[in-house]
Design an enzyme around this catalytic site. Sequence first.
Site, PDB file in Angstrom:
ATOM      1  N   SER A  73     -53.268  45.243  44.560  1.00 61.06           N
ATOM      2  CA  SER A  73     -51.909  44.756  44.380  1.00 61.06           C
ATOM      3  C   SER A  73     -50.979  45.712  43.658  1.00 61.06           C
ATOM      4  O   SER A  73     -49.761  45.577  43.766  1.00 61.06           O
ATOM      5  CB  SER A  73     -51.936  43.422  43.637  1.00 61.06           C
ATOM      6  OG  SER A  73     -52.510  43.570  42.346  1.00 61.06           O
TER       7      SER A  73
ATOM      8  N   LYS B  74     -47.479  34.859  50.087  1.00 59.86           N
ATOM      9  CA  LYS B  74     -47.026  36.237  50.241  1.00 59.86           C
ATOM     10  C   LYS B  74     -46.579  36.439  51.688  1.00 59.86           C
ATOM     11  O   LYS B  74     -45.456  36.081  52.025  1.00 59.86           O
ATOM     12  CB  LYS B  74     -48.126  37.193  49.788  1.00 59.86           C
ATOM     13  CG  LYS B  74     -48.375  37.061  48.272  1.00 59.86           C
ATOM     14  CD  LYS B  74     -49.422  37.987  47.755  1.00 59.86           C
ATOM     15  CE  LYS B  74     -49.504  37.950  46.235  1.00 59.86           C
ATOM     16  NZ  LYS B  74     -49.865  36.632  45.671  1.00 59.86           N
TER      17      LYS B  74
ATOM     18  N   HIS C  17     -53.011  40.385  49.919  1.00 59.43           N
ATOM     19  CA  HIS C  17     -52.059  41.375  50.426  1.00 59.43           C
ATOM     20  C   HIS C  17     -52.498  42.004  51.748  1.00 59.43           C
ATOM     21  O   HIS C  17     -51.925  43.015  52.157  1.00 59.43           O
ATOM     22  CB  HIS C  17     -51.849  42.466  49.380  1.00 59.43           C
ATOM     23  CG  HIS C  17     -51.280  41.962  48.100  1.00 59.43           C
ATOM     24  ND1 HIS C  17     -49.936  41.723  47.915  1.00 59.43           N
ATOM     25  CD2 HIS C  17     -51.890  41.613  46.931  1.00 59.43           C
ATOM     26  CE1 HIS C  17     -49.734  41.261  46.693  1.00 59.43           C
ATOM     27  NE2 HIS C  17     -50.900  41.192  46.077  1.00 59.43           N
TER      28      HIS C  17
END
Length: 402
Positions: free
Chosen positions: A191, A250, A219
């Site tokens: 991250s 996200k 991610h």
Amino acid sequence: MDSQKGTDSVSQRIQAMTDRAADLKARGAYFYNMAVTEILDDARVIVNGRNMGMYASYGYAGLLGHPRIAAAAKAAVDKYGTGTNGVRSLAGTLDLHVELEETIADFKHAEAAITYTSGYATNLSVISTLMGRGDWILSDKLNHASIVDGCMMSGALFRRFKHNDMADLEKRLQQAPSDVAKLVIADAVFSMDGDIIDLPKVVKLCEKYDAWLMMDEAHSIGVLGKTGRGIEEHFGLGDVVDIKMGTLSKTIPSVGGYVAGKRDMIEYLRHASRAYIFSAALPPAQAAAAMESFKVILDEPWRLEKLQANTEQFIGGLKSAGFDTMLTETAIVPVLCGDDERAYELTGAAQAKDLFVLPVVSPAVPNGLARLRATVTAAHATKDIAYALDVLAEAGKEIGII
């Protein structure tokens, strides 16, 4: 008895942090918790009345505001209302939650999935439920804080291996007794650095030493793989990860987290993990938005292609200007500044020209490795990225970073 408040260690920690924040605010160098008054898309926002290019968003696929996703959320509110007034195990489960978990399982090529109301709580609860005293957990040194906290909460023997260092991971695995349960855990995409775990080698080591494998794909979903399914698809490995964790906040523009895997493991978590048993269910609108998002990713593969092109343009442009972007190969792009003050200066200069970027400084990263943690999405236009690169290059030269 005399009170120690104001002089004890708790008060000292509070005072140190408030003093640090106050100093930054006084110098105009505090950029956190800025109120966004309007989100135009995953590329532009309104902050303090200014239209700014967004380079701090986790919405990598540019799905925020997508009409199909918004329509699904609105329809869920019309049908179910705004909440469930219950935990999943009792009155809180809607057919919408079941459908979402089936959608996630299919997306991840897994037998089943379970959802939680927070990505942080997902890691905390899943790790501490599956692992316990006497077990061993081996965690990449740069793993997310939620992983670290879950490992510590589990009571298992917790050891870190050097970042993406397979020789060090094997050394740690060799140290573990052969008769204990072992879990290897890592971020798929890290991250703060944007690099990718060496999954093929991790898989081989887990097979060799009979260890469970968990990947945090916060991610990587919608970012890696031909169809956006994540790190297994990225490396063409098939179903090799035992515990497939991801977030719904996200690339997926909702909230919450999930784990996908074998059906018996998911059933165990459904009856044993405290964040599932004792937390209220995902609100209907968020569940519906998340479910539709997975479908949109598959229906609109052009988003992955655009994201990759934007990533290459942004990283390539920064490197050409002389910036150090470390080992990133994804849409998370660290712009290394060195000390904290230079990170604040670069942020200020960028924001003055309507680039919404944010600094990451110590203790979130080691001293001397302060950076802008910049991101690009599929929503960014080529010309806007070019403008951002020009702004950063000019500021970087003035400050002395490049």
